[in-house]
Design a protein around this motif. Sequence first.
Motif: not given
Length: 811
Positions: A787-811
Amino acid sequence: MRALFFFLFFSLLIFNCSNLNRKQKELADFVPQKAHTVIRTTNFESLKNSISNNDFLQKLSKSSSYKNLESLLKNSSLIKPENTVFICFSNDENDSLHYSIITKYDEELFKTDSLKNYTEEVLTYKNKQIIKSTLNNQSLYSAVQDSTFFMSSFKPNVDSIFVKRPPNLELKKIMSTLNHEKTCSVVMKEGAALLNWFTFGKKPQLQTYGDYLAFDIEASQNEIFLNGITKAKDSLNSTINIFKNTIPQENLTPKIAPSNCDGFISFTFNDYKEIEKNLVAYRKTDSARINTSLFNEVVEVGVIFQGQEQAIVLNSIDNIATKDALLNNKTSIDTYRQIDIFEFNNPHLFSDAFSPFISFNKASKYCVIENFFVFANSKELLQNVIANYQNKTTFHERFYYKNLKEHLSDESSILTVLSPTSVNDFINDYFEEVIDYKLKDYRSSALQLIYDNNFAHLNGVIKKSKTNTILNSVSEELNIKFESDLLTNPQFVKNHVTHQKEIVVQDIKNNLYLISNKGKILWKKQLRGPILGDVSQIDIYKNGRLQLCFATPHRVYVIDRKGRDVGPFPLKFNDNITQPLSVFDYDKKKNYRLLVTQGKNVLMYDVNGRIVNGFTFKSANSSIISQPKHFRIGSKDYIVFKTKNILYILDRTGKTRVKPKANYNYSNQPIFLYNNQFTTTTKDGTLVSVRTNGNVSATNLSLDETHYLTTTSKTLVALNDNKLTIKSKTSELDFGNYSEPKIFYINDKIYVAITDLQSHKIYLFDSLSKLIANFPVYGNSAISLDNIDKDKNLEFVTKGDDNSIILYQIN
């Protein structure tokens, strides 16, 4: 003025109608001939209550246009009708708006005895009597004719009721098509103000849809629904007849439109040649200049709006034929998530072919996603379309659109869906004001027309969304690109100032980045080599401020959150560091020990960069193949690591604390403390557990040499080929190239994550080996979950393309 009028009455006077009696047909005969809008209700008081209680209307009440109309209608409260009421609007020769109210007369209808600041004058001439009522300097005119009460803000309208004229058969016929049990009914002559919604407020706007627009409205506190028809003469001058001789198809644009866009338009047909002929006749243009081969197999055209940009979507029933029509446009200019992006050399084609529905003429690039051909001027917009489609975060997947769809037809000639921002802009355009109506809870609003032989069915929905229905959806929050390809997997670290999380990642040029949870790159720092393993955090000064701590092949770094080295670090090493840096805090007192592995040797340092002389371990029998770890069982500390055939279990000083009574040919998998036993695997897939007394147990898990193992104190997870075992339950996955599984323990719940690097899918399971809802999603590395912020939702981070990262939120 009519545009202004409609939206206000779409807001103010579309409520609370019930069963109409047959006498209502007579009321229609009194409707002014120049009335452009007629609203029918059977309960005037209920109508006013509905207006005051509807959330959407109360938001609109901020506008001066709303307030002006409210002021105009203020004296309508003089009447207390108990029967069906017609409310009519018309404009005078100066284009000023006037209203009229028609209902059956009764003695209790018009009571003025107790009113202050009220005056009344009786105007009698030519055998007719009109009452002029003035309240607060606003005048109304009223009369009774044939037991019908007629009141208007415009005297000529009252005069007209005394003039003999034929029955209003057309209005009666229209009213007969509407549902008398709905909240209320509205009939408009040329509803362009509403129907220009279909052009998203963009030019050119559609001026003449039909002879009239008639619809019922069902309203509640948080919802407004429209259902009705628009009628046109047999003439292509009416926009709805562009769809003449065509059959509406299923609107599939929602399946490709990103949920983070401003909205979209979709129009469909079963035969392009037929709609092409109608469009040419409507525009009175020559079709010879338009190359139509691209559209021969197309049954739907969509327009996606995002800021100032647009994307055109073609839905083809034969994508091979449509690809063939694009053979001259096969120059690839980029690849995003394994999808090619091509140049398109005819950007004016869509506005030429589909005006007035499309005015965009800058579509210079395109990509193909299954049967969808998406054209845009911006690679970023195409990438956004691709990402949301792969992540299943399009409108079609969103709960609020699914709720909206319950009130819409699956097939329609035109469908427009707007985001809250777009609805806000639409209202401001017609009110000619700039106001934030705070419509964020109205996640999507829709209007659709369904053509049917010279008329079209109309459906509309404005509905407040309930956020609690979003449970378990997965949304892409950030997609951050870097100049160079990434080397390490992104990882969450703690921001000691906000107590939230940030992201660290390293690129192939050995630049280390710290990124905020809002996507801002806080700093970039050049390192000497790639980071080994994960980044740890320590509080070197014991003041609550955290530093990043890790090793590269020849350095040990300690870096503060501003990207500065903390002296005396980095420590420099001539020989290679061969395992990730191990950070021990034996007593949780921030007296850190940093353990550096070099081949078969381990060196222990304190936070001052000095060797800890009390650590006496000198050398293993061969190269160490696992990162040293620290465990505490009871009051005793254990430092563990292994070579290919010996498992070392030491005390704080580096002396042997436990000597296993059997040795094995060990795998390169880590050592874990599982059920209070030191646990790892052998190369042949045997699970080896060592007790604190040295006793050893071995369990054959039938794993091959390329298996993965991870555990918590009580949960064991193993991956062998495509079989994932969590505790005692095994799930068989698709064959692929999987990352090592990772266990996350958050809010008293176990999560197990794994990524198929071949098909670019991230899976997330619970402790019972059940796949979390809405997974898998797109990704190209193992994830970091928190949980990376003040809400109750979990987030996760991963590689997207070779030069990018994607941050997702599980609502």
